[in-house]
Design a protein around this motif. Structure first.
Motif, PDB file in Angstrom:
ATOM      1  N   ALA A   1       3.770   0.498   5.710  1.00 54.50           N
ATOM      2  CA  ALA A   1       3.779  -1.138   5.754  1.00 54.50           C
ATOM      3  C   ALA A   1       3.131  -1.563   7.068  1.00 54.50           C
ATOM      4  N   LYS A   2       3.443  -0.900   8.119  1.00 57.64           N
ATOM      5  CA  LYS A   2       2.784  -1.624   9.341  1.00 57.64           C
ATOM      6  C   LYS A   2       1.231  -1.226   9.140  1.00 57.64           C
ATOM      7  N   LYS A   3       0.789  -0.130   8.844  1.00 59.55           N
ATOM      8  CA  LYS A   3      -0.615   0.322   8.860  1.00 59.55           C
ATOM      9  C   LYS A   3      -1.269  -0.840   8.040  1.00 59.55           C
ATOM     10  N   TYR A   4      -0.884  -1.336   6.943  1.00 65.36           N
ATOM     11  CA  TYR A   4      -1.114  -2.183   5.931  1.00 65.36           C
ATOM     12  C   TYR A   4      -0.963  -3.618   6.277  1.00 65.36           C
ATOM     13  N   ASN A   5      -0.347  -3.814   7.236  1.00 63.60           N
ATOM     14  CA  ASN A   5       0.074  -5.394   7.533  1.00 63.60           C
ATOM     15  C   ASN A   5       0.916  -5.911   6.187  1.00 63.60           C
ATOM     16  N   THR A   6       1.866  -5.063   6.125  1.00 63.10           N
ATOM     17  CA  THR A   6       2.803  -5.609   5.071  1.00 63.10           C
ATOM     18  C   THR A   6       4.178  -5.234   5.037  1.00 63.10           C
ATOM     19  N   SER A   7       5.076  -5.507   4.216  1.00 63.65           N
ATOM     20  CA  SER A   7       6.419  -5.232   4.507  1.00 63.65           C
ATOM     21  C   SER A   7       7.063  -4.107   3.580  1.00 63.65           C
ATOM     22  N   ILE A   8       8.368  -3.492   4.317  1.00 65.09           N
ATOM     23  CA  ILE A   8       8.856  -2.361   3.341  1.00 65.09           C
ATOM     24  C   ILE A   8       9.135  -3.164   2.027  1.00 65.09           C
ATOM     25  N   LYS A   9       9.876  -4.261   2.212  1.00 63.41           N
ATOM     26  CA  LYS A   9      10.404  -4.798   0.918  1.00 63.41           C
ATOM     27  C   LYS A   9       9.284  -5.075   0.044  1.00 63.41           C
ATOM     28  N   LYS A  10       7.966  -5.552   0.447  1.00 63.47           N
ATOM     29  CA  LYS A  10       7.061  -5.474  -0.735  1.00 63.47           C
ATOM     30  C   LYS A  10       6.457  -4.420  -1.288  1.00 63.47           C
ATOM     31  N   LEU A  11       6.330  -3.558  -0.322  1.00 65.37           N
ATOM     32  CA  LEU A  11       6.034  -1.961  -0.921  1.00 65.37           C
ATOM     33  C   LEU A  11       6.937  -1.583  -2.036  1.00 65.37           C
ATOM     34  N   ALA A  12       8.356  -1.631  -1.678  1.00 59.72           N
ATOM     35  CA  ALA A  12       9.523  -1.260  -2.739  1.00 59.72           C
ATOM     36  C   ALA A  12       9.649  -1.946  -3.725  1.00 59.72           C
ATOM     37  N   GLU A  13       9.441  -3.256  -4.021  1.00 62.40           N
ATOM     38  CA  GLU A  13       9.198  -4.136  -4.940  1.00 62.40           C
ATOM     39  C   GLU A  13       8.061  -3.848  -5.932  1.00 62.40           C
ATOM     40  N   LEU A  14       6.824  -3.510  -5.385  1.00 66.12           N
ATOM     41  CA  LEU A  14       5.838  -3.231  -6.079  1.00 66.12           C
ATOM     42  C   LEU A  14       5.639  -1.962  -6.561  1.00 66.12           C
ATOM     43  N   ASN A  15       6.302  -1.014  -5.926  1.00 66.78           N
ATOM     44  CA  ASN A  15       6.350   0.376  -6.447  1.00 66.78           C
ATOM     45  C   ASN A  15       7.776   0.914  -7.121  1.00 66.78           C
ATOM     46  N   ASN A  16       8.681  -0.015  -7.248  1.00 65.41           N
ATOM     47  CA  ASN A  16       9.870   0.235  -7.944  1.00 65.41           C
ATOM     48  C   ASN A  16      10.683   1.429  -7.111  1.00 65.41           C
ATOM     49  N   ILE A  17      10.481   1.224  -5.743  1.00 72.82           N
ATOM     50  CA  ILE A  17      11.302   2.064  -5.265  1.00 72.82           C
ATOM     51  C   ILE A  17      12.729   1.738  -4.857  1.00 72.82           C
ATOM     52  N   LYS A  18      13.696   2.409  -5.068  1.00 73.28           N
ATOM     53  CA  LYS A  18      15.094   2.092  -5.073  1.00 73.28           C
ATOM     54  C   LYS A  18      15.724   2.608  -3.788  1.00 73.28           C
ATOM     55  N   ASP A  19      14.814   3.772  -3.163  1.00 73.52           N
ATOM     56  CA  ASP A  19      15.836   4.221  -1.737  1.00 73.52           C
ATOM     57  C   ASP A  19      14.149   4.130  -0.933  1.00 73.52           C
ATOM     58  N   VAL A  20      14.299   3.289  -0.083  1.00 71.66           N
ATOM     59  CA  VAL A  20      13.100   3.206   0.846  1.00 71.66           C
ATOM     60  C   VAL A  20      13.172   4.253   1.756  1.00 71.66           C
ATOM     61  N   ASN A  21      14.092   5.143   1.936  1.00 66.42           N
ATOM     62  CA  ASN A  21      13.981   6.341   2.726  1.00 66.42           C
ATOM     63  C   ASN A  21      13.555   7.562   2.085  1.00 66.42           C
ATOM     64  N   LYS A  22      13.010   7.264   0.855  1.00 69.30           N
ATOM     65  CA  LYS A  22      12.638   8.711   0.099  1.00 69.30           C
ATOM     66  C   LYS A  22      11.323   8.166  -0.805  1.00 69.30           C
TER      67      LYS A  22
ATOM     68  N   TYR B   1       7.495  10.662  -1.342  1.00 69.91           N
ATOM     69  CA  TYR B   1       7.076  12.085  -1.570  1.00 69.91           C
ATOM     70  C   TYR B   1       5.768  12.165  -1.474  1.00 69.91           C
ATOM     71  N   ALA B   2       5.164  13.301  -0.695  1.00 73.58           N
ATOM     72  CA  ALA B   2       3.809  13.447  -0.549  1.00 73.58           C
ATOM     73  C   ALA B   2       3.258  13.740  -1.700  1.00 73.58           C
ATOM     74  N   GLY B   3       1.837  13.339  -2.035  1.00 77.20           N
ATOM     75  CA  GLY B   3       1.205  13.389  -3.218  1.00 77.20           C
ATOM     76  C   GLY B   3       1.196  12.417  -4.534  1.00 77.20           C
ATOM     77  N   LYS B   4       2.306  11.539  -4.205  1.00 74.47           N
ATOM     78  CA  LYS B   4       2.504  10.545  -4.930  1.00 74.47           C
ATOM     79  C   LYS B   4       1.822   9.248  -4.294  1.00 74.47           C
ATOM     80  N   THR B   5       1.482   8.333  -5.402  1.00 72.13           N
ATOM     81  CA  THR B   5       0.705   7.083  -4.885  1.00 72.13           C
ATOM     82  C   THR B   5       1.497   5.867  -4.672  1.00 72.13           C
ATOM     83  N   LEU B   6       1.140   4.990  -3.837  1.00 71.78           N
ATOM     84  CA  LEU B   6       1.456   3.723  -3.787  1.00 71.78           C
ATOM     85  C   LEU B   6       0.567   2.550  -4.102  1.00 71.78           C
TER      86      LEU B   6
END
Length: 296
Positions: A264-285, A287-292
């Protein structure tokens, strides 16, 4: 910047594998690949135009009037991106006398005219090309008793160096040498950082994998980042990657050691936006190889 053919009217009178040019390359320990360019006719008015922004790096006049020019920066050729050095012989005497080592020329600017002298049978410029900068004295005598161009990354055939800018060069006679046409829409004035993301190369990355992840091409990445060999990229180096303007987000492949905070910091966005856009339920989990999907 593309390396463009240096004549407004291509009329090659002798290839690198014809006539007295054969001793430059056949069965020789040191080689170059010269052409004779007559600029459209047999008169003395042919002009060698700067194929890129360049500087005169050497002069010599013991036999014919000769200069060496080197690009001011790495330029795009049909075989990659590098500095380019060109040797030009049979130059009009008064123009040769006025040129100094260190003189700079902009692309498309006149450099010299052709000449007919004791070493030539008609008006022309003898032109040899190489990748890299001048090596040693700029030339070396081969085992066929001919002086040939020397550059740090090797001499090349002219069709490996020059593109044809159709707005600049008309082809009257190419002597069956096949030159590539300069790609259209090469304006780079819109190259601001707002149009790119910065990617840090990881161990094991390849340019083709990165291009696929970010919906671009290997050739585009090579052009933007001045990459000479697309098979050689190095972990820790950074790449500029064009944003996909047809989408509202970019695709990022998660690497080992990544976390949402860092991304999120690298792409000037927020964890919340990433979680919402990618349907991430646990922001602490993640996985390498997956896409965002990452919002622009």
């Amino acid at each position: 910047m593309y390396a463009i053919y240096p004549s407004k009217n291509m009329r090659i009178s002798q290839r690198y594998d014809e006539g007295n040019h054969i001793t430059h390359m056949h069965n020789a320990n040191y080689v170059d690949y010269p052409i004779d360019e007559t600029y459209g006719d047999s008169s003395s008015n042919g002009i060698f135009y700067a194929p890129f922004d360049c500087e005169v790096v050497k002069k010599y006049s013991a036999t014919t009037k000769e200069i060496w020019i080197t690009s001011s920066e790495k330029v795009i050729t049909p075989i990659g991106c590098d500095y380019v050095t060109i040797f030009i012989a049979h130059i009009r005497s008064n123009e040769y006398d006025n040129i100094k080592v260190g003189d700079k020329f902009k692309q498309y600017e006149k450099i010299v005219c052709e000449e007919k002298d004791s070493m030539s049978t008609g008006y022309h410029n003898h032109i040899s090309c190489g990748l890299g900068k001048i090596k040693g004295t700029g030339w070396v005598k081969n085992n066929r008793n001919v002086w040939v161009l020397q550059t740090t990354n090797g001499t090349k055939r002219p069709e490996q160096i020059f593109y044809i800018d159709e707005n600049h060069t008309k082809i009257t006679d190419s002597r069956n040498l096949k030159f590539e046409t300069m790609p259209k829409n090469t304006d780079t004035s819109n190259n601001s950082d707002d149009n790119y993301i910065t990617y840090t190369i990881k161990k094991g990355d390849t340019l083709s994998e990165i291009a696929k992840e970010y919906n671009t091409s290997v050739s585009e990445l090579a052009k933007i980042n001045n990459i000479e060999n697309v098979d050689l990229i190095y972990a820790g180096n950074k790449l500029k990657i064009p944003k996909n303007k047809e989408e509202s987000y970019i695709i990022y492949k998660i690497k080992k050691g990544d976390n949402l905070t860092k991304i999120a910091k690298k792409y000037n966005t927020s964890i919340k936006k990433l979680a919402e856009l990618n349907n991430i339920k646990d922001v602490n989990k993640i996985y390498a190889g997956k896409t965002l999907k990452i919002p622009k």
